[in-house]
Design a protein around this motif. Structure first.
Motif, mmCIF file in Angstrom:
data_model
loop_
_atom_site.group_PDB
_atom_site.id
_atom_site.type_symbol
_atom_site.label_atom_id
_atom_site.label_comp_id
_atom_site.label_asym_id
_atom_site.label_seq_id
_atom_site.Cartn_x
_atom_site.Cartn_y
_atom_site.Cartn_z
ATOM 1 N N PHE A 1 38.483 38.670 42.751
ATOM 2 C CA PHE A 1 37.812 37.540 42.067
ATOM 3 C C PHE A 1 38.602 37.100 40.951
ATOM 4 N N GLN A 2 38.224 36.121 40.338
ATOM 5 C CA GLN A 2 39.417 36.152 38.702
ATOM 6 C C GLN A 2 37.915 35.513 38.007
ATOM 7 N N HIS A 3 38.012 35.904 37.127
ATOM 8 C CA HIS A 3 37.366 35.054 36.016
ATOM 9 C C HIS A 3 38.598 33.990 35.285
ATOM 10 N N GLY A 4 37.571 32.306 36.046
ATOM 11 C CA GLY A 4 38.404 31.331 35.648
ATOM 12 C C GLY A 4 38.321 30.793 34.027
ATOM 13 N N THR B 1 40.549 38.001 30.846
ATOM 14 C CA THR B 1 41.572 36.256 31.172
ATOM 15 C C THR B 1 41.241 35.935 29.799
ATOM 16 N N PHE B 2 39.976 36.456 28.583
ATOM 17 C CA PHE B 2 40.003 35.704 26.927
ATOM 18 C C PHE B 2 39.484 36.824 26.585
ATOM 19 N N THR B 3 41.452 37.251 25.814
ATOM 20 C CA THR B 3 41.842 38.319 25.243
ATOM 21 C C THR B 3 40.936 38.355 24.115
ATOM 22 N N HIS B 4 40.874 37.113 23.029
ATOM 23 C CA HIS B 4 40.064 37.044 21.491
ATOM 24 C C HIS B 4 38.688 37.708 21.820
ATOM 25 N N ILE B 5 37.980 37.407 22.810
ATOM 26 C CA ILE B 5 37.018 38.048 23.156
ATOM 27 C C ILE B 5 36.771 39.606 23.094
ATOM 28 N N ALA C 1 43.810 47.442 31.969
ATOM 29 C CA ALA C 1 42.156 47.514 32.203
ATOM 30 C C ALA C 1 40.773 46.482 33.219
ATOM 31 N N SER C 2 40.430 47.566 34.342
ATOM 32 C CA SER C 2 40.002 46.817 35.429
ATOM 33 C C SER C 2 39.195 45.526 34.616
ATOM 34 N N LYS C 3 39.652 44.365 35.603
ATOM 35 C CA LYS C 3 39.228 43.178 34.962
ATOM 36 C C LYS C 3 37.085 43.095 35.525
ATOM 37 N N GLU C 4 36.950 44.169 36.070
ATOM 38 C CA GLU C 4 35.565 44.578 36.623
ATOM 39 C C GLU C 4 34.977 45.647 35.698
ATOM 40 N N GLU C 5 35.061 45.913 34.438
ATOM 41 C CA GLU C 5 34.473 46.735 33.733
ATOM 42 C C GLU C 5 34.609 46.056 32.166
ATOM 43 N N TYR C 6 36.556 44.850 31.677
ATOM 44 C CA TYR C 6 36.280 44.654 30.863
ATOM 45 C C TYR C 6 37.296 43.303 30.807
ATOM 46 N N GLU C 7 36.657 42.291 29.837
ATOM 47 C CA GLU C 7 37.407 40.421 29.752
ATOM 48 C C GLU C 7 39.069 41.094 29.887
ATOM 49 N N GLY D 1 36.366 31.763 38.296
ATOM 50 C CA GLY D 1 37.366 31.273 39.744
ATOM 51 C C GLY D 1 37.036 31.585 40.922
ATOM 52 N N TYR D 2 36.669 30.859 41.523
ATOM 53 C CA TYR D 2 35.822 31.522 43.009
ATOM 54 C C TYR D 2 36.798 31.140 44.395
ATOM 55 N N ASN D 3 36.007 31.906 44.886
ATOM 56 C CA ASN D 3 37.982 31.750 46.261
ATOM 57 C C ASN D 3 37.613 31.333 47.569
ATOM 58 N N PHE D 4 39.178 30.977 48.490
ATOM 59 C CA PHE D 4 38.672 29.655 48.303
ATOM 60 C C PHE D 4 38.840 30.055 50.244
ATOM 61 N N ASN D 5 39.609 31.277 50.320
ATOM 62 C CA ASN D 5 39.714 32.044 51.374
ATOM 63 C C ASN D 5 39.714 32.900 51.559
#
Length: 572
Positions: free
Chosen positions: A351-354, A419-423, A411-417, A325-329
């Motif tokens: 940040f967003q893991h798209g 977006t994809f909860t099955h990973i 949990a921190s999205k910078e440390e744990y997956e 997920g890229y940042n626009f603004n």
């Protein structure tokens, strides 16, 4: 034949003064479409615009890099995000499907649009010169120098367009493939009905020879430093593409000459390039003045400059990036190397893991290069960054590690997956793209100096092992690592993976140039249950290797392109 080529060339008819069929003859004398070099400059920028300011999802820059790396041994596919043509590239079945209506068809249009926007002015220039006429009346010496540079850029961008075409729609050059015909070779603007509907289909050898011819002209005409703006081609960019093409053709002598030219002339004599800056520097700059105080990266020989004025950006790079997920603004940072708003591309802020992040590091490759001590991604204790990885600035700045989803939504999205909860397994991701403060329009390096050093090291290994060792150590030193006391091709390969992985289709280039088998152990996705939390991504059926002469390593032209002629081209 060739819907997109036909449309591109028809548009060009209004922009050229070359001879037409009788149907197009004018009652009054023709007026040249450009009256001076200032007018011509608008056409010189057109191929850059075609490649880098319009494409979006179908950007060849992104598509070819993404699909090429997905087919090699460095990337696994995230089964929850694989889509589009990736479902054919990942299992290495790229020659078995029709791309009509797919994003690759749109890439085809972009690439031949790039060819057409070069052919229009080059045909005009060459016809005037071949007739012994000045290209423009009353040209000053400065005008002549400007015209030389403009011709150089047009030859370069035409060769670059064909380079990208060759990476997607043709198998590699070798004895088995050289005489086969896969793509149209259009060398000038020919507005006749026959040329428009049935362009000449060039052999693999002819396409490669044409690229070399254009790049030699470009290298002779282009300046060492192009002051027309960032992202404009220079002499060393032309040399770098000659290096790549010669290496793929097996012409190691000429490839080495180009490496030496760039290093001896561009680095040592003119001091235009060096490896004095942090690895992130090549990947965290914007074209927008508001967000960039110093736009130059010392290691970048040529890059795509993405601007907010463009229609879109190479979004497909997000498919092989942690920054899915890229940042626009994004807001501007302080530009300090210590400020994560700058070095981290604001990933800690928004940040967003798209959900389309597809290709991540193959655990076997991560172990091979020494960034982990095991290749079992379910070993949550050992499949983590190694001490060697933690010392390597390239890993720390340009790649990312995420622990598997642990069921904790806070949990921190910078440390744990998240977006994809099955990973549930640990993953290493590329994190090279969308890293500037204005992330959506981050510049994308196309040729960097480390590639030149590492290519020269491979080429020199048999004749000058000490210089090869020095070249590898020049790259390692910038990464913060100690010198190697000796060097083998395996050492060079590992450094190349760490330096250039998930970038510019380099892994595929290296394997083909070295005539190596492309991994027959990478697992398919048939071992993954999309509804399960207990998957091991390494258990799938191995994907068959791609071996020399790589004759099936290409995408067929869109079938709709054959409707105008009624038949497909021969590949014999």
């Amino acid at each position: 034949m060739k819907k997109h080529i036909l449309l591109t060339l028809i548009v060009g008819l209004s922009l050229t003064s070359c001879n037409m069929d009788n149907f197009f003859e004018l009652d009054r004398p023709e007026v040249t479409p450009w009256q001076n070099v200032n007018d011509l400059e608008y056409m010189v920028v057109s191929p850059y615009t075609a490649h880098f300011q319009i494409p979006g999802w179908q950007s060849p820059l992104a598509m070819i890099s993404y699909y090429g790396e997905l087919a090699t041994d460095i990337g696994l596919a995230n089964p929850w995000a694989i889509e589009q043509e990736a479902i054919y590239w990942y299992p290495r079945k790229m020659s078995t499907f029709d791309v009509t209506g797919e994003q690759t068809e749109a890439s085809f249009k972009v690439l031949y649009g790039g060819v057409g926007t070069c052919n229009v002015p080059l045909t005009f220039i060459e016809e005037r010169e071949n007739a012994g006429l000045p290209v423009f009346d009353y040209m000053t010496e400065d005008d002549k120098q400007t015209l030389a540079r403009q011709k150089g850029e047009l030859y370069f961008m035409r060769a670059y367009s064909y380079w990208m075409i060759s990476r997607l729609f043709m198998p590699p050059y070798n004895e088995a493939n050289a005489s086969k015909r896969f793509v149209p070779l259009i060398t000038n603007l020919d507005p006749t009905q026959e040329a428009l509907r049935n362009p000449y289909m060039g052999t693999v050898a002819e396409i490669y020879d044409f690229m070399i011819s254009d790049l030699k002209k470009a290298k002779a005409l282009l300046p060492e430093k192009n002051n027309q703006g960032r992202g404009r081609a220079n002499k060393y960019a032309a040399s770098a593409f000659l290096m790549r093409i010669y290496w793929l053709m097996g012409n190691t002598t000429e490839a080495l000459k180009e490496c030496n030219f760039i290093i001896e002339d561009g680095v040592e004599r003119n001091q235009l390039f060096d490896l004095t800056e942090e690895p992130i520097r090549a990947f965290n700059r914007n074209a927008e003045p508001l967000y960039t105080t110093n736009p130059v990266a010392r290691e970048v020989i040529w890059e795509a400059v993405l601007t907010a004025e463009g229609f879109n950006q190479p979004i497909a790079l997000a498919r092989m990036s942690k920054a899915g997920g890229y940042n626009f603004n994004s807001q501007s940072g302080s530009y300090s190397p210590d400020d994560l708003n700058w070095t981290g591309g604001l990933r800690g802020v928004n940040f967003q893991h798209g959900s389309w992040a597809c290709s991540y590091w193959n655990p076997r490759t991560i172990k091979y290069v020494g960034w982990a001590t095991t290749d079992d991604p379910l070993d949550l204790t050992s499949y983590v960054p190694s001490d060697e990885a933690k010392k390597d600035k390239r890993f720390l700045q340009l790649h990312a590690f995420l622990k598997g989803n642990n069921g904790d939504t806070s949990a921190s999205k910078e440390e744990y997956e998240q977006t994809f909860t099955h990973i549930k397994w640990n993953t290493f991701w590329s994190d090279k793209y969308f890293r500037a403060p204005y992330a959506r329009y981050t510049n994308v390096p196309i040729v960097r100096l480390p590639e030149i050093y590492l290519t020269r090291a491979s080429l020199l290994l048999a004749s000058d092992v000490e210089q090869a060792r020095k070249d590898v150590n020049a790259v390692r030193k910038r990464a913060g690592l100690s010198d190697l006391l000796s060097v083998t091709e395996e050492d060079i390969e590992k450094e190349r993976i760490k330096e250039l992985g998930f970038e510019a289709n380099d892994r595929l280039t290296y394997l083909v140039a070295m005539n190596k088998s492309i991994d027959g152990t990478k697992p398919s996705l048939d071992g993954v249950d999309l509804n399960s939390d207990t998957n091991n991504p390494m258990t799938g059926t191995p994907i068959p290797a791609l071996n020399p002469p790589y004759s099936e390593m290409y995408v067929p032209l869109p079938s709709i392109e054959y409707l105008y002629s009624g038949s497909a081209p021969s590949v014999k």
